[in-house]
Write a protein that holds these residues in place. Structure first.
Motif: not given
Length: 253
Positions: A124-148
């Motif tokens: 069973k994979p535990i698949f990790c996803c998440g954004e770095p600080l610069e992405i969070r500051k740019a408020e593009t974390q949703n798009e970043y995680v969606a791509r992952q």
């Protein structure tokens, strides 16, 4: 009812003796896991068989590898395959942790191959996803995680997707002492669930376990786990202290 999971990620820490003591301390703490609650120990490769033996007679307790390689077999000195993990009874495998992505340049495409091999071998994979600080500051974390999600998971069938656990880990909150607020965690977990619903349907999305990873500890685990879309945690530093990890297990909503 989707599963609630407290997963301990030891990373590259502890000797075998220290690890045995830690697992035994948690197992002997008298924890009564409710139905649908699970505890996973993600331990270094050399300790997997011993950890598996220790939890064998404790229902709801499982063992995870912290990684596997992206090829089935071959001349890859020092790597460990999904088939090897399956052969020693490993239950879960953590894939795509931010440290693997950063330090070992693991791409979304490579992780898709690892996911396939894990599932093909009953892990069973535990698949990790998440954004770095610069992405969070740019408020593009949703798009970043969606791509992952899209590039590593969306080739899976609906049946395969039901075997996956997702762990959202804001990279800016790993090992920094910073923690996403409960509202930030809930927002991203709800977003991830909505993305899965768009791809695989509401029923599968509602059954998907999504963990929070990022400096979770006893003092904030209760608030995080009380969020409607947070189903537990992938715990780093706090999982190296038996009392702390035991306390977090008790806070699973």
């Amino acid at each position: 009812m989707r599963k609630k999971i407290a997963a301990a990620n030891w990373k590259m820490n502890l000797t075998l003796a220290q690890g045995e003591q830690l697992i035994n301390d948690v197992l002997q703490a008298g924890i009564k896991l409710p139905e649908g609650h699970e505890v996973v120990f993600a331990v270094p490769f050399p300790y997997l068989m011993r950890a598996k033996a220790l939890v064998k007679n404790y229902p709801g307790f499982y063992v995870a590898a912290q990684n596997c390689y992206s090829e089935k077999s071959g001349a890859f000195t020092g790597e460990v395959s999904a088939e090897m993990l399956q052969s020693i009874g490993v239950d879960f495998v953590v894939l795509g942790h931010s440290e693997r992505r950063e330090y070992f340049q693991e791409s979304n495409a490579m992780l898709a191959k690892k996911i396939d091999l894990a599932l093909a071998n009953g892990l069973k994979p535990i698949f990790c996803c998440g954004e770095p600080l610069e992405i969070r500051k740019a408020e593009t974390q949703n798009e970043y995680v969606a791509r992952q999600l899209e590039e590593s998971l969306y080739h899976l069938t609906a049946e395969q997707m039901q075997q996956v656990v997702i762990a959202y880990e804001p990279i800016w909150a790993i090992g920094t002492g910073l923690t996403a607020s409960a509202a930030q965690a809930q927002d991203m977990h709800a977003y991830i669930r909505a993305q899965i619903a768009n791809k695989y349907g509401k029923e599968i999305a509602l059954g998907l376990t999504i963990l929070y990873g990022g400096s979770a500890k006893p003092s904030n685990a209760g608030e995080l786990c009380a969020c409607p879309d947070v189903d537990g945690g992938l715990i780093g530093g706090a999982s190296l202290v038996a009392a702390d990890f035991t306390a977090i297990i008790g806070k699973l909503a």
